[in-house]
Every structure is written in structure tokens, then in C-alpha cells.
Design a protein around this motif. Structure first.
Motif, PDB file in Angstrom:
ATOM      1  N   TYR A   1       0.815  -1.208   0.000  1.00 53.43           N
ATOM      2  CA  TYR A   1       0.000   0.000   0.000  1.00 53.43           C
ATOM      3  C   TYR A   1       0.856   1.269   0.000  1.00 53.43           C
ATOM      4  CZ  TYR A   1      -3.621  -3.333   1.210  1.00 53.43           C
ATOM      5  OH  TYR A   1      -4.473  -4.413   1.214  1.00 53.43           O
ATOM      6  N   LYS A   2       2.105   1.117  -0.121  1.00 55.16           N
ATOM      7  CA  LYS A   2       3.072   2.201  -0.146  1.00 55.16           C
ATOM      8  C   LYS A   2       3.048   3.053   1.116  1.00 55.16           C
ATOM      9  CE  LYS A   2       3.148   2.327  -5.085  1.00 55.16           C
ATOM     10  NZ  LYS A   2       3.031   3.046  -6.304  1.00 55.16           N
ATOM     11  N   VAL A   3       2.820   2.361   2.234  1.00 56.05           N
ATOM     12  CA  VAL A   3       2.878   3.009   3.529  1.00 56.05           C
ATOM     13  C   VAL A   3       4.117   2.457   4.221  1.00 56.05           C
ATOM     14  CG1 VAL A   3       1.720   3.324   5.746  1.00 56.05           C
ATOM     15  CG2 VAL A   3       0.394   3.186   3.644  1.00 56.05           C
ATOM     16  N   PRO A   4       4.942   3.341   4.707  1.00 55.39           N
ATOM     17  CA  PRO A   4       6.155   2.821   5.343  1.00 55.39           C
ATOM     18  C   PRO A   4       5.830   2.077   6.635  1.00 55.39           C
ATOM     19  CG  PRO A   4       6.010   5.180   5.634  1.00 55.39           C
ATOM     20  CD  PRO A   4       4.890   4.788   4.719  1.00 55.39           C
ATOM     21  N   ILE A   5       6.451   0.993   6.872  1.00 56.22           N
ATOM     22  CA  ILE A   5       6.244   0.204   8.078  1.00 56.22           C
ATOM     23  C   ILE A   5       7.057   0.835   9.183  1.00 56.22           C
ATOM     24  CG2 ILE A   5       6.588  -2.034   9.171  1.00 56.22           C
ATOM     25  CD1 ILE A   5       6.277  -3.284   6.394  1.00 56.22           C
ATOM     26  N   ILE A   6       6.354   1.150  10.271  1.00 60.71           N
ATOM     27  CA  ILE A   6       7.025   1.766  11.406  1.00 60.71           C
ATOM     28  C   ILE A   6       7.305   0.652  12.399  1.00 60.71           C
ATOM     29  CG2 ILE A   6       6.837   3.474  13.238  1.00 60.71           C
ATOM     30  CD1 ILE A   6       4.829   4.933  11.452  1.00 60.71           C
ATOM     31  N   GLU A   7       8.525   0.463  12.663  1.00 66.36           N
ATOM     32  CA  GLU A   7       8.909  -0.562  13.600  1.00 66.36           C
ATOM     33  C   GLU A   7       9.237   0.091  14.923  1.00 66.36           C
ATOM     34  OE1 GLU A   7      11.898  -3.147  12.081  1.00 66.36           O
ATOM     35  OE2 GLU A   7      10.850  -3.408  10.198  1.00 66.36           O
ATOM     36  N   PRO A   8       8.931  -0.631  16.013  1.00 66.19           N
ATOM     37  CA  PRO A   8       9.246  -0.023  17.312  1.00 66.19           C
ATOM     38  C   PRO A   8      10.748   0.147  17.484  1.00 66.19           C
ATOM     39  CG  PRO A   8       8.539  -2.286  17.567  1.00 66.19           C
ATOM     40  CD  PRO A   8       8.397  -1.944  16.117  1.00 66.19           C
ATOM     41  N   THR A   9      11.072   1.303  17.996  1.00 63.24           N
ATOM     42  CA  THR A   9      12.488   1.604  18.206  1.00 63.24           C
ATOM     43  C   THR A   9      12.890   1.421  19.647  1.00 63.24           C
ATOM     44  OG1 THR A   9      11.932   3.916  18.500  1.00 63.24           O
ATOM     45  CG2 THR A   9      12.550   3.204  16.280  1.00 63.24           C
ATOM     46  N   ILE A  10      11.936   0.876  20.458  1.00 68.77           N
ATOM     47  CA  ILE A  10      12.203   0.709  21.877  1.00 68.77           C
ATOM     48  C   ILE A  10      12.715  -0.705  22.102  1.00 68.77           C
ATOM     49  CG2 ILE A  10      11.166   0.699  24.174  1.00 68.77           C
ATOM     50  CD1 ILE A  10       9.075   2.611  23.089  1.00 68.77           C
ATOM     51  N   ASP A  11      13.749  -0.784  22.905  1.00 67.68           N
ATOM     52  CA  ASP A  11      14.268  -2.089  23.281  1.00 67.68           C
ATOM     53  C   ASP A  11      13.651  -2.435  24.635  1.00 67.68           C
ATOM     54  OD1 ASP A  11      15.649  -4.428  23.519  1.00 67.68           O
ATOM     55  OD2 ASP A  11      17.586  -3.480  23.991  1.00 67.68           O
ATOM     56  N   TYR A  12      12.697  -3.371  24.642  1.00 70.89           N
ATOM     57  CA  TYR A  12      11.946  -3.705  25.848  1.00 70.89           C
ATOM     58  C   TYR A  12      12.805  -4.384  26.919  1.00 70.89           C
ATOM     59  CZ  TYR A  12       7.738  -2.546  23.234  1.00 70.89           C
ATOM     60  OH  TYR A  12       6.798  -1.893  22.508  1.00 70.89           O
ATOM     61  N   THR A  13      13.916  -4.893  26.545  1.00 67.23           N
ATOM     62  CA  THR A  13      14.776  -5.540  27.546  1.00 67.23           C
ATOM     63  C   THR A  13      15.453  -4.518  28.446  1.00 67.23           C
ATOM     64  OG1 THR A  13      16.623  -5.582  25.992  1.00 67.23           O
ATOM     65  CG2 THR A  13      15.205  -7.540  26.105  1.00 67.23           C
ATOM     66  N   LYS A  14      15.556  -3.282  27.979  1.00 64.98           N
ATOM     67  CA  LYS A  14      16.214  -2.234  28.752  1.00 64.98           C
ATOM     68  C   LYS A  14      15.230  -1.395  29.560  1.00 64.98           C
ATOM     69  CE  LYS A  14      20.052  -1.946  25.594  1.00 64.98           C
ATOM     70  NZ  LYS A  14      20.761  -1.158  24.613  1.00 64.98           N
ATOM     71  N   VAL A  15      13.916  -1.588  29.341  1.00 66.09           N
ATOM     72  CA  VAL A  15      12.896  -0.808  30.057  1.00 66.09           C
ATOM     73  C   VAL A  15      12.599  -1.514  31.373  1.00 66.09           C
ATOM     74  CG1 VAL A  15      10.520   0.028  30.000  1.00 66.09           C
ATOM     75  CG2 VAL A  15      11.887   0.015  27.919  1.00 66.09           C
ATOM     76  N   PRO A  16      12.597  -0.760  32.502  1.00 69.95           N
ATOM     77  CA  PRO A  16      12.311  -1.416  33.790  1.00 69.95           C
ATOM     78  C   PRO A  16      10.829  -1.771  33.899  1.00 69.95           C
ATOM     79  CG  PRO A  16      12.614   0.941  34.113  1.00 69.95           C
ATOM     80  CD  PRO A  16      12.922   0.651  32.669  1.00 69.95           C
TER      81      PRO A  16
END
Length: 182
Positions: A4-19
């Protein structure tokens, strides 16, 4: 990019580093959610019950009005006379003619109608067939004043509704077993 020509936004958060979130805070959020949900559901149920009661009262008023209208319509003579009632009336007329006509073998001075035994039956007004339908109407929610008007229109004593245990009398006639073959 996808189809659909929509850019895929991937999460940029690393959940292993979030408390992790504090358990007490999580329990407080869940309790808050449950309390507000239960409060909302209780208010909604109360609102629904109130509306149902309003509609029930409206239905009772409509049913009472319908009963009154039906009684007014039934009081109009000749409006609803079907074949079965006509045949019953004709049969009664024929029987009356038969009883009044003298028999061929009997002399004219013999009395045709023999006296019948008549006794008075006393019973409470609520059990009397003449008044029973009016007590049922009151029981089902028809206003008492409307039922009293119906009773007066039919020539009955409307004060009976105030005391259902009041004793009324009926005249009953018996033929001492003369008409057992009919």
C-alpha cells in the motif's frame, strides 16, 4: 515498504532495557478500572430498570384503557351478534312458544306452568359469577373507578368492589328432576 506504499514503522524501543512497572501501581490501575466499570454497570442497570418500569406503567394504563373501550363497545347493542348467539336466541324463543302453547289432551282450565322450587343462594361477592369478572379487572390493574362505571352501566351495585367479602344472593330455581332427560 509494503503493497500500500505506507512505510512500516517498527518499534524503536528495546523492551529488555525498560524497567518493569511497579506491581502496586498495576494493582491500583486494575482496582480503579474494576471500580469504575462496576459503578457504570450499576448505573446502567438502574437506568434500564427505571425505563422498564415506565414502560410497564404505560402498558398497564393502555391495558386499562383498552378494557374500558372494550366494555363500551360491548355495550353497543347489535354491534357484535354472530350466528351462534342468533341461534341461541331463536332456540330460546322456540322453547318459550312451546311452554306457552296449550297441549291438545289437556283442558283449558288446567294450569300449564307448575311452580318451581326457588331458593336463595348466598355467597361472597368475589365468588359470584356476576361480579367475578370485575374483581379480576381490578386485580389486573384496571382502575377501580373505571370498573365501577362498567358495573353501573350493566345495572350492578358498584359498592360491592369496596368489600369483596360482602354477601350477595342469587335466585336459583330447580325443577325437582323434571328435566333430567334433556
Amino acid at each position: 515498504m509494503n503493497d500500500y506504499k505506507v512505510p512500516i514503522i517498527e518499534p524503536t524501543i528495546d523492551y529488555t532495557k525498560v524497567p518493569p512497572i511497579n506491581q502496586k501501581r498495576t494493582i491500583a490501575f486494575i482496582n480503579h478500572f474494576i471500580v469504575h466499570t462496576v459503578t457504570f454497570l450499576n448505573k446502567f442497570a438502574l437506568s434500564c430498570e427505571e425505563r422498564l418500569m415506565e414502560f410497564e406503567y404505560k402498558l398497564q394504563r393502555i391495558e386499562a384503557s383498552l378494557e374500558i373501550l372494550e366494555s363500551w363497545i360491548s355495550s353497543v347493542p347489535g354491534l357484535e351478534q354472530d350466528e351462534s348467539t342468533k341461534s341461541v336466541i331463536e332456540n330460546n324463543d322456540i322453547k318459550q312458544e312451546e311452554t306457552t302453547a296449550p297441549k291438545i289432551d289437556e283442558p283449558d282450565n288446567v294450569k300449564q306452568d307448575e311452580p318451581k322450587d326457588v331458593h336463595i343462594e348466598e355467597q361472597p361477592a368475589c365468588k359470584d359469577p356476576r361480579y367475578e369478572k370485575y374483581f379480576k379487572k381490578v386485580h389486573f390493574g384496571v382502575p377501580k373507578e373505571a370498573v365501577k362505571l362498567m358495573m353501573q352501566r350493566e345495572g350492578l351495585d358498584s359498592s360491592i368492589l369496596d368489600d369483596p367479602r360482602q354477601v350477595v344472593s342469587n335466585l336459583k330455581s330447580t325443577n325437582n328432576g323434571e328435566n333430567k332427560g334433556e
